[in-house]
Design an enzyme around this catalytic site. Structure first.
Site, mmCIF file in Angstrom:
data_model
loop_
_atom_site.group_PDB
_atom_site.id
_atom_site.type_symbol
_atom_site.label_atom_id
_atom_site.label_comp_id
_atom_site.label_asym_id
_atom_site.label_seq_id
_atom_site.Cartn_x
_atom_site.Cartn_y
_atom_site.Cartn_z
ATOM 1 C CG ASP A 318 4.821 -15.531 -8.693
ATOM 2 O OD1 ASP A 318 4.937 -14.286 -8.645
ATOM 3 O OD2 ASP A 318 4.290 -16.196 -7.778
ATOM 4 C CB ALA A 324 8.295 0.729 -4.771
ATOM 5 C CB VAL A 325 3.954 2.452 -1.915
ATOM 6 C CG1 VAL A 325 3.187 3.684 -1.452
ATOM 7 C CG2 VAL A 325 3.000 1.298 -2.224
ATOM 8 C CG ASP A 326 6.780 8.411 -4.614
ATOM 9 O OD1 ASP A 326 7.556 8.572 -3.657
ATOM 10 O OD2 ASP A 326 6.791 9.140 -5.619
ATOM 11 C CB CYS A 533 4.648 3.351 29.917
ATOM 12 S SG CYS A 533 3.212 4.115 30.658
#
EC number: 4.1.1.19
Length: 689
Positions: A318, A324-326, A533
């Protein structure tokens, strides 16, 4: 003939005249200037980098609207602006999240296809079995869709806690798919996982702490069930980016090599060493560099073969998450990007593991990955509208007479004299004069009216200097902050803490852009401020090619009514006027993309802004259909989270109005309106509508 053709023809006609007059030269300059001002959708694509981070799902059409292609390269698209307008007609308010089910299916298909291609390319003698880490997004509809779309690939689930284990056992009904059991475990967790085998599930209990081994041994004897066990190792390979510190010897989870040997011995002594079948590692989320992944795989592969040689019945490796994401589309090892694609990722894993196993003549393992971010990010689009804007004064300052205060005369003289040669000096003079005016005001030597004039002149100076700097190749260091000082604040109908918590907490970058008007030049530079706020309730970091930019290019808000009605508004009662003014601005919609992992579940109730509306959209041959609508929180629901009872609150207000009626502080009509508004609010969305 269109505008661009006319411009080109005029330019050609003038340029062919060999005896150009000064007037002709001026005309060429005017036409060239006009050419530069023609904004196209290609300009918007380049500015917002949509082809970098959005391909193949997001693009811009000829109308200047974002389009979504949920099936990627397979065809079919949805105009996002038109979709939002249609959703609003269904009385579903913004902000909202749209989940495109087809994108989720496509991401699962792509991940499995990449591993299939890599296995075929390298003649790898085993298979791939992916799992989705439930912690990325635990929402029921999404998890059920992952199970549905993953069934042809025997795609499983990863549970990092006891509640997530309960979700996985109940939801995953795909034969031969895996349930990876991570996280801290007690006796009940382990027994529940082992008993799930009786339901035909394949749970693998991953040992994170040495103490868990004895719990597994005791549960196995008690239930007479042989478990499938894995161990999580702390690799020496370091991660990269935001989560680099989560690996190594002092990592939160996992076992060092001596501890793994201890686990092997305990299982051997209990005569269940053959239960040890999986090696797991995780070097962090959003691994932007492929070289780090290769190093980790190389180290883990050697550990795997060593465990097999120690007698463990090893079957699975595993590799954890980290794919990753670009986010910024730069295709680099920057923390918000990645310098590899999904196929590179699969190829390197398969090649490294094969090589290590062949050297020791060991059957290669079934490969498992927990790629949650890469699977879930793209399918979710967060849509929100702009409520208003705060800008620095842009009107031209009034003439200052000789009878007015000396500080005003000096500042006005500075304003008038600004040119390309002295703008830097004028910048510092304007700052100095403003600081002097504040001191004079604080000591009572300058009236509030004069101070107002000073501030108008001050902003006027900055406005002129900013115009000079536009398009300049060089900006002096001391003027680099000017654009940010002059930036607008766009107020958005959103809570950053609820819907984009990573943007606030860890400076995560997400692509944010308008979903329409992309055939117009965005002339405003702005930061985004949310409804809370809280001074942290803002977004002021945006994707860029080279680094991170502090301002987002946006369009000026448009009004829906003519200025001639302004006197009409002023004459209205407060109640009617507020309704009229609320409709002055045309809707301006922004979207945050790639936020489908972690953002929904990690959001909090700051200022009691709750979950937003969620829609599941499915592409159809005739367009699209809304498969699910998950309504966002009402005020009653968020108040219940903090132990307020809505009936009790209404009763408290009723008693107070009765008391006020007795004391003649309120009229019957006013009390009725107050109670009606109060009760309506309790059943309403927590955001502005």
């Amino acid at each position: 003939m269109d505008l661009q053709s006319t411009i080109n023809q005029n330019t050609s006609d003038i340029s062919n005249n060999t005896s150009l007059t000064n007037t002709s030269k001026t005309e060429i300059e005017r036409i060239n200037s006009q050419q530069k001002k023609v904004w196209t959708i290609e300009d918007s694509e380049k500015l917002y980098r949509i082809q970098g981070w959005g391909n193949p799902y997001f693009s811009i059409n000829s109308a200047g609207h974002i389009t979504v292609s949920p099936k990627g390269d397979l065809g079919g698209s949805i105009d996002l602006f038109e979709l939002i307008e249609s959703i609003k007609q269904r009385n579903i308010g913004l902000p909202l999240i749209i989940r495109f089910s087809d994108i989720l299916e496509d991401r699962i298909e792509r991940l499995n296809a990449c591993f299939s291609k890599a296995i075929a390319r390298y003649k790898y003698k085993n298979i791939y079995r992916g799992v989705f880490p439930v912690k990325c997004n635990q929402n029921r509809q999404l998890v059920e869709e992952i199970v549905k779309f993953g069934k042809p690939h025997k795609f499983g689930l990863e549970a990092g806690s006891k509640p997530e284990l309960l979700i996985a056992i109940a939801t995953l009904n795909t034969p031969d798919s895996l349930i990876i059991c991570n996280g801290y475990k007690d006796r009940e967790y382990i027994e529940t996982a082992m008993l799930a085998q009786r339901l035909g599930k394949t749970p693998i209990i991953v040992i994170e702490q040495v103490e868990e081994v004895q719990l597994v041994i005791e549960a196995s004897r008690k239930l007479n069930i042989k478990p499938v066990v894995g161990v999580r190792v702390k690799l020496s390979t370091k991660g990269i980016g935001r989560w680099a510190g989560t690996t190594g010897d002092r990592a939160k989870f996992g076992l060092g090599i001596p501890e793994i040997i201890q686990v092997v011995n305990q299982l051997k002594n209990a005569d269940i060493l053959d239960s040890l079948q999986l090696l797991h590692f995780h070097i962090g989320s959003q691994i932007s560099s492929i070289s780090v992944i290769k190093d980790a795989i190389r180290e883990a592969s050697q550990i795997y073969v060593e465990l097999a040689q120690l007698g463990a019945n090893m079957k699975y490796l595993d590799v954890g998450g980290g794919l990753a994401v670009d986010y910024d589309g730069s295709k680099s090892k920057f923390y918000a990007s990645k310098n590899y694609d999904m196929q590179n990722y699969a190829n390197d894993i398969v090649a490294e593991v094969k090589e290590a196993c062949e050297e020791k003549n060991i059957l290669p393992p079934i490969l498992v990955s927990e790629s949650g971010r890469a699977v879930a990010s793209h399918q979710s689009v967060l849509i929100f509208d702009v409520l208003g804007v705060s800008q620095v004064p842009k009107e031209e300052p009034k003439i200052v007479g000789k009878e007015e205060h000396l500080i005003l005369q000096n500042l006005y003289e500075t304003y008038q004299s600004i040119n390309k040669n002295n703008y830097q000096e004028a910048y510092h003079d304007a700052i100095q004069f403003k600081e002097e005016s504040i001191s004079l005001f604080n000591f009572g030597y300058l009236s509030i009216s004069d101070r107002a004039k000073v501030e108008q002149l001050y902003w006027g100076c900055f406005q002129k200097i900013q115009e000079i700097l536009k398009g300049s190749e060089y900006i002096p260091d001391d003027l680099e902050e000017l654009e940010k000082i002059m930036a607008s604040i766009y107020y958005i109908n959103l809570s950053v803490f609820q819907s984009a918590p990573d943007s606030w907490a860890i400076n995560q970058l997400f692509p944010i852009m308008p979903i329409h008007r992309l055939d117009e030049e965005p002339t405003e530079r702005a930061i985004l401020a949310d409804l809370t706020c809280d001074s942290d309730g803002k977004i002021e970091k945006f994707i860029d090619l080279r680094d991170v930019k502090s301002l987002l290019e946006l369009h000026p808000l448009q009004t829906q009514v003519s200025e001639k009605y302004s006197e009409h508004f002023a004459s209205q009662t407060l109640e009617n006027s507020s309704k009229e003014i609320a409709s002055i601005f045309k809707p301006y919609y922004l979207a945050m993309f790639l936020g489908g992992a972690y953002q929904e579940i990690m959001g909090n109730l700051h200022n009691l802004f709750g979950d937003v509306n969620v829609l599941h959209i499915k592409l159809t041959p005739s367009g699209y259909k809304i498969e699910h609508v998950v309504k966002g929180d009402t005020m009653t629901e968020v108040l219940n989270y903090v132990q307020y009872n809505s009936d009790g609150l209404v009763e408290s207000i009723r008693r107070q109005t009765e008391q006020a009626l007795q004391e003649e502080k309120i009229t019957i009509k006013e009390s009725r309106m107050l109670l009606q508004n109060y009760e309506n609010s309790l059943s309403s969305y927590t955001y502005l509508i």
